[in-house]
Design a protein around this motif. Structure first.
Motif, PDB file in Angstrom:
ATOM      1  N   PHE A 297       0.798  -1.217  -0.019  1.00 48.41           N
ATOM      2  CA  PHE A 297      -0.105   0.059  -0.027  1.00 48.41           C
ATOM      3  C   PHE A 297       0.880   1.241  -0.012  1.00 48.41           C
ATOM      4  O   PHE A 297       0.291   2.315   0.272  1.00 48.41           O
ATOM      5  CB  PHE A 297      -1.010   0.100   1.308  1.00 48.41           C
ATOM      6  CG  PHE A 297      -1.855  -1.056   1.073  1.00 48.41           C
ATOM      7  CD1 PHE A 297      -2.670  -1.423   0.151  1.00 48.41           C
ATOM      8  CD2 PHE A 297      -1.942  -1.904   2.345  1.00 48.41           C
ATOM      9  CE1 PHE A 297      -3.676  -2.407   0.080  1.00 48.41           C
ATOM     10  CE2 PHE A 297      -2.922  -2.866   2.380  1.00 48.41           C
ATOM     11  CZ  PHE A 297      -3.688  -3.059   1.509  1.00 48.41           C
ATOM     12  N   ASP A 299       1.974   3.295  -2.009  1.00 50.07           N
ATOM     13  CA  ASP A 299       1.651   4.619  -2.814  1.00 50.07           C
ATOM     14  C   ASP A 299       0.097   5.095  -2.800  1.00 50.07           C
ATOM     15  O   ASP A 299      -0.216   5.839  -3.401  1.00 50.07           O
ATOM     16  CB  ASP A 299       1.813   4.034  -4.503  1.00 50.07           C
ATOM     17  CG  ASP A 299       3.232   3.640  -4.648  1.00 50.07           C
ATOM     18  OD1 ASP A 299       4.133   4.162  -4.257  1.00 50.07           O
ATOM     19  OD2 ASP A 299       3.200   2.939  -5.478  1.00 50.07           O
ATOM     20  N   ARG A 300      -0.504   4.646  -1.658  1.00 47.63           N
ATOM     21  CA  ARG A 300      -1.892   5.148  -1.256  1.00 47.63           C
ATOM     22  C   ARG A 300      -1.914   6.407  -0.443  1.00 47.63           C
ATOM     23  O   ARG A 300      -0.852   6.621  -0.115  1.00 47.63           O
ATOM     24  CB  ARG A 300      -2.443   3.809  -0.486  1.00 47.63           C
ATOM     25  CG  ARG A 300      -2.679   2.403  -1.135  1.00 47.63           C
ATOM     26  CD  ARG A 300      -3.969   2.752  -2.360  1.00 47.63           C
ATOM     27  NE  ARG A 300      -5.121   2.793  -1.474  1.00 47.63           N
ATOM     28  CZ  ARG A 300      -5.925   1.666  -1.187  1.00 47.63           C
ATOM     29  NH1 ARG A 300      -5.583   0.474  -1.614  1.00 47.63           N
ATOM     30  NH2 ARG A 300      -7.027   1.795  -0.377  1.00 47.63           N
ATOM     31  N   MET A 312      -5.795   4.930   5.751  1.00 54.88           N
ATOM     32  CA  MET A 312      -5.697   4.834   4.324  1.00 54.88           C
ATOM     33  C   MET A 312      -6.879   4.898   3.523  1.00 54.88           C
ATOM     34  O   MET A 312      -8.059   4.217   4.117  1.00 54.88           O
ATOM     35  CB  MET A 312      -5.183   3.505   4.009  1.00 54.88           C
ATOM     36  CG  MET A 312      -4.639   3.344   2.531  1.00 54.88           C
ATOM     37  SD  MET A 312      -3.775   1.829   2.066  1.00 54.88           S
ATOM     38  CE  MET A 312      -5.434   0.547   2.285  1.00 54.88           C
ATOM     39  N   ARG A 313      -7.013   5.915   2.536  1.00 54.42           N
ATOM     40  CA  ARG A 313      -8.107   6.314   1.797  1.00 54.42           C
ATOM     41  C   ARG A 313      -8.357   4.990   0.752  1.00 54.42           C
ATOM     42  O   ARG A 313      -7.636   4.405   0.357  1.00 54.42           O
ATOM     43  CB  ARG A 313      -8.105   7.294   1.110  1.00 54.42           C
ATOM     44  CG  ARG A 313      -9.246   8.110   0.075  1.00 54.42           C
ATOM     45  CD  ARG A 313     -10.243   8.029   1.140  1.00 54.42           C
ATOM     46  NE  ARG A 313     -11.470   8.965   0.569  1.00 54.42           N
ATOM     47  CZ  ARG A 313     -12.612   8.566   0.103  1.00 54.42           C
ATOM     48  NH1 ARG A 313     -12.812   7.387   0.067  1.00 54.42           N
ATOM     49  NH2 ARG A 313     -13.553   9.454  -0.174  1.00 54.42           N
ATOM     50  N   THR A 314      -9.662   4.816   1.031  1.00 53.75           N
ATOM     51  CA  THR A 314     -10.352   3.603   0.236  1.00 53.75           C
ATOM     52  C   THR A 314     -10.531   4.097  -1.366  1.00 53.75           C
ATOM     53  O   THR A 314     -10.546   5.280  -1.510  1.00 53.75           O
ATOM     54  CB  THR A 314     -11.738   3.179   0.574  1.00 53.75           C
ATOM     55  OG1 THR A 314     -12.748   4.206   0.721  1.00 53.75           O
ATOM     56  CG2 THR A 314     -11.543   2.398   1.910  1.00 53.75           C
ATOM     57  N   THR A 315     -10.262   3.185  -2.137  1.00 49.73           N
ATOM     58  CA  THR A 315     -10.268   3.663  -3.833  1.00 49.73           C
ATOM     59  C   THR A 315     -11.761   3.356  -4.106  1.00 49.73           C
ATOM     60  O   THR A 315     -12.384   2.981  -3.688  1.00 49.73           O
ATOM     61  CB  THR A 315      -9.453   2.699  -4.294  1.00 49.73           C
ATOM     62  OG1 THR A 315      -9.721   1.071  -4.459  1.00 49.73           O
ATOM     63  CG2 THR A 315      -8.022   2.729  -3.968  1.00 49.73           C
ATOM     64  N   GLU A 361     -14.939   8.437  -5.029  1.00 53.74           N
ATOM     65  CA  GLU A 361     -15.170   7.325  -4.196  1.00 53.74           C
ATOM     66  C   GLU A 361     -16.545   7.189  -3.891  1.00 53.74           C
ATOM     67  O   GLU A 361     -17.141   6.017  -3.700  1.00 53.74           O
ATOM     68  CB  GLU A 361     -14.052   7.474  -3.276  1.00 53.74           C
ATOM     69  CG  GLU A 361     -12.507   7.156  -3.663  1.00 53.74           C
ATOM     70  CD  GLU A 361     -12.016   8.474  -4.077  1.00 53.74           C
ATOM     71  OE1 GLU A 361     -10.792   8.147  -4.597  1.00 53.74           O
ATOM     72  OE2 GLU A 361     -12.565   9.594  -4.316  1.00 53.74           O
TER      73      GLU A 361
END
Length: 409
Positions: A297, A299-300, A312-315, A361
Motif C-alpha cells: 500500500f 503508494d496510497r 488509508m483512503r479507500t479507492t 469514491e
C-alpha cells in the motif's frame, strides 16, 4: 439451588489458591460451586463437578487424557468441556458469577467458559498473561482480567493480597447486581456505532433517542466493537440499531486492523429488529503505526490520525465492492431497514477541502449500493455530509418510525 459463584480451574495444581478464594467468598456470605479442570492428578478438595465430568463433556475422559499424555489435547478437551458445563449450569440458574485463574493453559480453559456466559453476569479471571494481549481471552464479553504479577503458585504475602482483592471484587459485583438489574428494567435498548470521525453524528443521534426514553449503547467501531454489538443483537439484548459507522467492512475487505469479521452487518437482519444503516467512515482502512502498513500500500493516500493510528483512503474500486457487500448483507436480512446516504461526505476527513475528500469514491459507493440494494429497502439521499445535524436527525427520526411501526406490528 440458588445462584452461586462458579469457580473454574485445576484443583490438582492450583487447589490451594482456589481453596483460598473459595474461603474468602464464603466469608463474604457468598456460596460457591466448583468445577475442576485439572488433568494431572487428584484435586486438593472435592469439587461439585469433577475433572472427569468436564473431560466427558469435552468428548473424552480423564483416563484417556492421562494415558495420552498430550498437553495440547488435554487443554482443548477441558476447554470445550468447561464451556459446556458452565452453559448447563447457567441454564439451571446456578451461575450468579464466575471466576477462573491460572497460567496460559488455565486462562485458556477458564476464559472459554466465561465467554459462554451472557453479558452482565460478573466474570473475573486472574491470570499470569493479563498484562499482554487479552483479546483471545476476553473476546467480546465483559470479562475482567486481573494480572497475578507473580505465578499462581502458593499463598504468600503478594498472592494473598491479589486473590483477596479478586474475591472481594467479585463479591461486590454479585451483591449489587440485583440493584442494577432493577434500574435497567423496562427500557428498550438500542445500539449505535461510532468512530472519532463520525462522533458528531452519533452523539446527536444518541441524544435524540435518549430524549425519547431509549437506553442507548454506543459501540466504537474498532473490530471488537462491531463484533460486540452483533453478539448482543444475537443474544436479544438490543431491540434496534442506528448502524451509522460501518467502517469495519472496509477493514475486512482490504486487511485493516479493525476487522469485525465476515458476519458484520448481519445480526440485525437475522434478528428482524429495526435498523437504520449508513456508510460512516467507509472512506478509510485502519492500520497501526506507519511502519506497520503493508508495503503493498506504499503508494496510497494516508492520514496520520494519531501516532499509533494510520488511516488509508479507500479507492474507487474498493468502494464499488464495499457497496455490493453492504447491499448484499442488507438484502439477505429480514429486518425493517432504511439506508441513509450522506452524499457530501462519509466522515470528518471525507469533506470538501479535507484530506480524504473523494467525490469519485463516494459516487462509486453510492452507485454500487443503489445497483445492488433490494428495491423494497428505502435509501434516503442526503445532500449534506454525515456529521451535519440534518443527517443525524434523519437517522434518528427514521429509526424512531421503524420502532413505532414494529411495536404496532
Amino acid at each position: 439451588m440458588g445462584k452461586k459463584v462458579v469457580l473454574i480451574g485445576a484443583l490438582d495444581t492450583k487447589g490451594q489458591e482456589f481453596q483460598f478464594v473459595k474461603d474468602r467468598l464464603q466469608a463474604c456470605g457468598i456460596e460457591t460451586f466448583v468445577v475442576d479442570t485439572g488433568v494431572l492428578g487428584d484435586p486438593l478438595f472435592q469439587p461439585d463437578v469433577t475433572a472427569d465430568e468436564v473431560a466427558r463433556a469435552g468428548g473424552s475422559s480423564i483416563e484417556a487424557l492421562r494415558a495420552g499424555n498430550d498437553r495440547g489435547t488435554a487443554v482443548a478437551v477441558m476447554t470445550k468441556g468447561a464451556a459446556a458445563i458452565v452453559i448447563a449450569l447457567e441454564q439451571q440458574g446456578i451461575v450468579g458469577a464466575a471466576f477462573g485463574m491460572g497460567g496460559t493453559a488455565g486462562t485458556t480453559v477458564a476464559a472459554k467458559a466465561l465467554q459462554a456466559l451472557p453479558i452482565g453476569v460478573p466474570k473475573l479471571l486472574v491470570s499470569t498473561v493479563a498484562s499482554g494481549n487479552t483479546r483471545p481471552y476476553v473476546g467480546v464479553k465483559d470479562i475482567m482480567m486481573m494480572y497475578s504479577v507473580i505465578d499462581i503458585a502458593g499463598i504468600n504475602r503478594l498472592s494473598r493480597r491479589i486473590l483477596s482483592n479478586a474475591a472481594h471484587c467479585l463479591a461486590g459485583m454479585l451483591q449489587h447486581m440485583e440493584l442494577e438489574q432493577e434500574a435497567e428494567k423496562d427500557k428498550v435498548t438500542l445500539g449505535i456505532t461510532m468512530f472519532g470521525v463520525t462522533t458528531p453524528c452519533a452523539t446527536r443521534v444518541r441524544e435524540l433517542l435518549e430524549e425519547k426514553g431509549y437506553d442507548v449503547l454506543v459501540f466504537h467501531a474498532t473490530g471488537t466493537g462491531g463484533m460486540a454489538m452483533e453478539a448482543l443483537i444475537k443474544a436479544g439484548y438490543i431491540q434496534g440499531v442506528a448502524d451509522i459507522t460501518t467502517t469495519e467492512l472496509a477493514d475486512h475487505l482490504v486487511g485493516g486492523i479493525f476487522d469485525a469479521g465476515p458476519d458484520r452487518l448481519e445480526a440485525a437482519g437475522i434478528a428482524r429488529i429495526p435498523q437504520v444503516v449508513s456508510v460512516g467512515a467507509l472512506d478509510m482502512v485502519n492500520f497501526g503505526e506507519p511502519e506497520t502498513v503493508p508495503a503493498a500500500f506504499k503508494d496510497r493516500l494516508f492520514y496520520q490520525h494519531n501516532p499509533t493510528t494510520t488511516l488509508m483512503r479507500t479507492t474507487v474500486s474498493e468502494n464499488q465492492e464495499l457497496g455490493r457487500i453492504f447491499a448484499t448483507k442488507l438484502n439477505e436480512g429480514f429486518a425493517p431497514t432504511i439506508v441513509v446516504f450522506p452524499k457530501a461526505g462519509v466522515s470528518l476527513l471525507d469533506m470538501d477541502t479535507k484530506p480524504f475528500d473523494g467525490k469519485a469514491e463516494r459516487e462509486a459507493l453510492y452507485a454500487s449500493i443503489k445497483q445492488h440494494l433490494r428495491a423494497d429497502i428505502p435509501m434516503v439521499d442526503m445532500e449534506q455530509d454525515i456529521n451535519d445535524p440534518a443527517v443525524a436527525d434523519m437517522i434518528a427520526d427514521s429509526l424512531l418510525k421503524l420502532l413505532e411501526t414494529n411495536k404496532r406490528g
